[in-house]
Design a protein around this motif. Sequence first.
Motif, mmCIF file in Angstrom:
data_model
loop_
_atom_site.group_PDB
_atom_site.id
_atom_site.type_symbol
_atom_site.label_atom_id
_atom_site.label_comp_id
_atom_site.label_asym_id
_atom_site.label_seq_id
_atom_site.Cartn_x
_atom_site.Cartn_y
_atom_site.Cartn_z
ATOM 1 N N VAL A 83 56.795 8.165 -40.490
ATOM 2 C CA VAL A 83 55.972 8.450 -39.252
ATOM 3 C C VAL A 83 57.049 9.249 -38.551
ATOM 4 C CG1 VAL A 83 55.360 7.391 -37.046
ATOM 5 C CG2 VAL A 83 54.312 6.529 -39.207
ATOM 6 N N ASN A 87 56.210 13.012 -36.737
ATOM 7 C CA ASN A 87 56.079 13.170 -35.481
ATOM 8 C C ASN A 87 57.207 14.133 -34.930
ATOM 9 O OD1 ASN A 87 54.489 11.029 -34.823
ATOM 10 N ND2 ASN A 87 55.872 9.565 -34.243
ATOM 11 N N ARG A 159 44.809 5.936 -42.046
ATOM 12 C CA ARG A 159 43.778 5.872 -41.685
ATOM 13 C C ARG A 159 43.299 6.576 -40.292
ATOM 14 N NH1 ARG A 159 41.744 -0.371 -41.683
ATOM 15 N NH2 ARG A 159 39.895 0.506 -41.279
ATOM 16 N N GLY A 160 44.437 7.329 -39.811
ATOM 17 C CA GLY A 160 44.306 8.034 -38.510
ATOM 18 C C GLY A 160 44.911 7.215 -37.320
ATOM 19 N N LYS A 161 45.394 7.949 -36.546
ATOM 20 C CA LYS A 161 45.790 7.543 -35.233
ATOM 21 C C LYS A 161 46.910 6.382 -35.324
ATOM 22 C CE LYS A 161 43.483 9.987 -31.921
ATOM 23 N NZ LYS A 161 44.161 10.476 -31.064
ATOM 24 N N GLY A 162 47.848 6.735 -36.540
ATOM 25 C CA GLY A 162 48.946 5.620 -36.620
ATOM 26 C C GLY A 162 48.498 4.381 -37.297
ATOM 27 N N ALA A 163 47.373 4.300 -37.820
ATOM 28 C CA ALA A 163 46.820 3.008 -38.629
ATOM 29 C C ALA A 163 47.029 3.375 -39.894
ATOM 30 C CB ALA A 163 45.364 2.714 -38.359
ATOM 31 N N ARG B 13 39.236 9.675 -41.278
ATOM 32 C CA ARG B 13 39.704 8.313 -41.335
ATOM 33 C C ARG B 13 39.317 7.233 -42.539
ATOM 34 N NH1 ARG B 13 39.540 7.096 -34.874
ATOM 35 N NH2 ARG B 13 40.463 9.073 -34.164
ATOM 36 N N LYS B 172 50.048 -0.902 -37.733
ATOM 37 C CA LYS B 172 49.933 0.316 -36.808
ATOM 38 C C LYS B 172 51.262 0.629 -36.475
ATOM 39 C CE LYS B 172 47.152 1.757 -33.730
ATOM 40 N NZ LYS B 172 46.598 2.741 -33.604
ATOM 41 N N LEU B 173 51.541 1.861 -36.391
ATOM 42 C CA LEU B 173 52.721 2.712 -36.150
ATOM 43 C C LEU B 173 52.629 3.760 -34.900
ATOM 44 C CD1 LEU B 173 54.282 2.800 -39.446
ATOM 45 C CD2 LEU B 173 55.237 1.627 -37.982
ATOM 46 N N PRO B 174 53.575 4.051 -34.070
ATOM 47 C CA PRO B 174 53.497 5.050 -33.090
ATOM 48 C C PRO B 174 53.534 6.380 -33.639
ATOM 49 C CG PRO B 174 55.769 4.190 -33.243
ATOM 50 C CD PRO B 174 55.186 3.566 -34.196
ATOM 51 N N SER B 175 52.509 6.800 -34.180
ATOM 52 C CA SER B 175 52.396 8.063 -34.927
ATOM 53 C C SER B 175 51.738 9.036 -33.763
ATOM 54 C CB SER B 175 51.515 7.894 -36.162
ATOM 55 O OG SER B 175 51.211 9.537 -36.512
ATOM 56 N N LYS B 176 51.961 10.286 -33.820
ATOM 57 C CA LYS B 176 51.431 11.296 -32.810
ATOM 58 C C LYS B 176 50.348 11.972 -33.842
ATOM 59 C CE LYS B 176 55.830 12.032 -30.468
ATOM 60 N NZ LYS B 176 56.814 13.124 -30.498
ATOM 61 N N MET B 177 50.358 11.816 -35.029
ATOM 62 C CA MET B 177 49.284 12.329 -35.927
ATOM 63 C C MET B 177 48.180 11.893 -35.517
ATOM 64 S SD MET B 177 51.568 12.447 -39.408
ATOM 65 C CE MET B 177 52.197 10.665 -39.333
ATOM 66 N N LYS B 178 47.129 12.732 -35.785
ATOM 67 C CA LYS B 178 45.672 12.531 -35.551
ATOM 68 C C LYS B 178 45.162 11.298 -36.630
ATOM 69 C CE LYS B 178 42.453 16.000 -34.207
ATOM 70 N NZ LYS B 178 41.694 17.318 -34.671
#
Lengths: 178, 178
Positions: A83, A87, A159-163, B13, B172-178
């Motif tokens: 990640v 980023n 899975r999108g958005k950090g998932a 997703r 869940k991770l703090p990703s800035k990706m879509k």
Amino acid sequence: MAKRSFPLSHVYRLLEPGPVVMVTTAGKGRTNIMTMSWHTMLDFEPPIVGCVISNRNYSFDILKATRECVINIPTVELAKKVVGCGNTSGRKIDKFKTFHLTPAAASCVKAPLIDECYANLECKVVDGKMVAKYNFFILEVLKAWIDRSQKDPRTIHHRGKGAFMVAGETIKLPSKMK
Amino acid sequence: MAKRSFPLSHVYRLLEPGPVVMVTTAGKGRTNIMTMSWHTMLDFEPPIVGCVISNRNYSFDILKATRECVINIPTVELAKKVVGCGNTSGRKIDKFKTFHLTPAAASCVKAPLIDECYANLECKVVDGKMVAKYNFFILEVLKAWIDRSQKDPRTIHHRGKGAFMVAGETIKLPSKMK
């Protein structure tokens, strides 16, 4: 990490499940790492892989110029670094240094392997016709490496958005498919 | 299965994690189902998907002629039927009947949805330039449906030779990706 050569005819088994991968490139005296999930197998042997690398990414110009990269496959233990690489931009930082990843020499390409990844695929661009319209590069895998101690690698799947879905159990079914 | 419309901007997703999917087509007064794993997102919105459908498959000619299909995403409960569809040919059998799957009417295409799959993506072929060389079809998703009760769908991911990784936990991770 101790790695062994992996048969090119089995490379599809690593990418077909759809893991997040880290693409390494080398150019202009620097290396870079890009996190990527938009990839597919296109043929079994030689293994041909298609992948989207956006022209907004620093890796795009390097890959276009050098026509070489390595696809590195991480497991969940590396998720924070994966990640982190996603980023940030290689225009501003050296990702190997920032994220404490270890570059290792490849055998067929100048781009480095990420030592901490359980598998590494050395690739060259074999078809760039879809790059202008879709940022879609077609690669041939020239050499593959694997850490054979990982029988059921806990890859991560975006899975999108950090998932991220983490690979669960493996089941066997009487499939006639390759 | 009760399904609701799913935003086209979120389709990536569903496919980006790399699940095995079942492609349905309709042509010559018949429907068909094909099991498929070689797919990738190519763009977010409208959602563009690239996928390999071999010219040895019965679905290839139908898709080329009708330029329409549905990508249906199964979960592990359907694994035996998924493998059954992969082991057989629509030239010889009606797969909906043989595997007790339920066709449901789509809204934008003539190909049927597989009711038992938790998500369905109605698609049209928008670019066939890569079909001759790679059997690679480029599709636009016109309409998407989902069973919203499945928050963490246990999709299956092909590892080759009948081995399927079943989707595990989601982190869940703090990703800035879509």
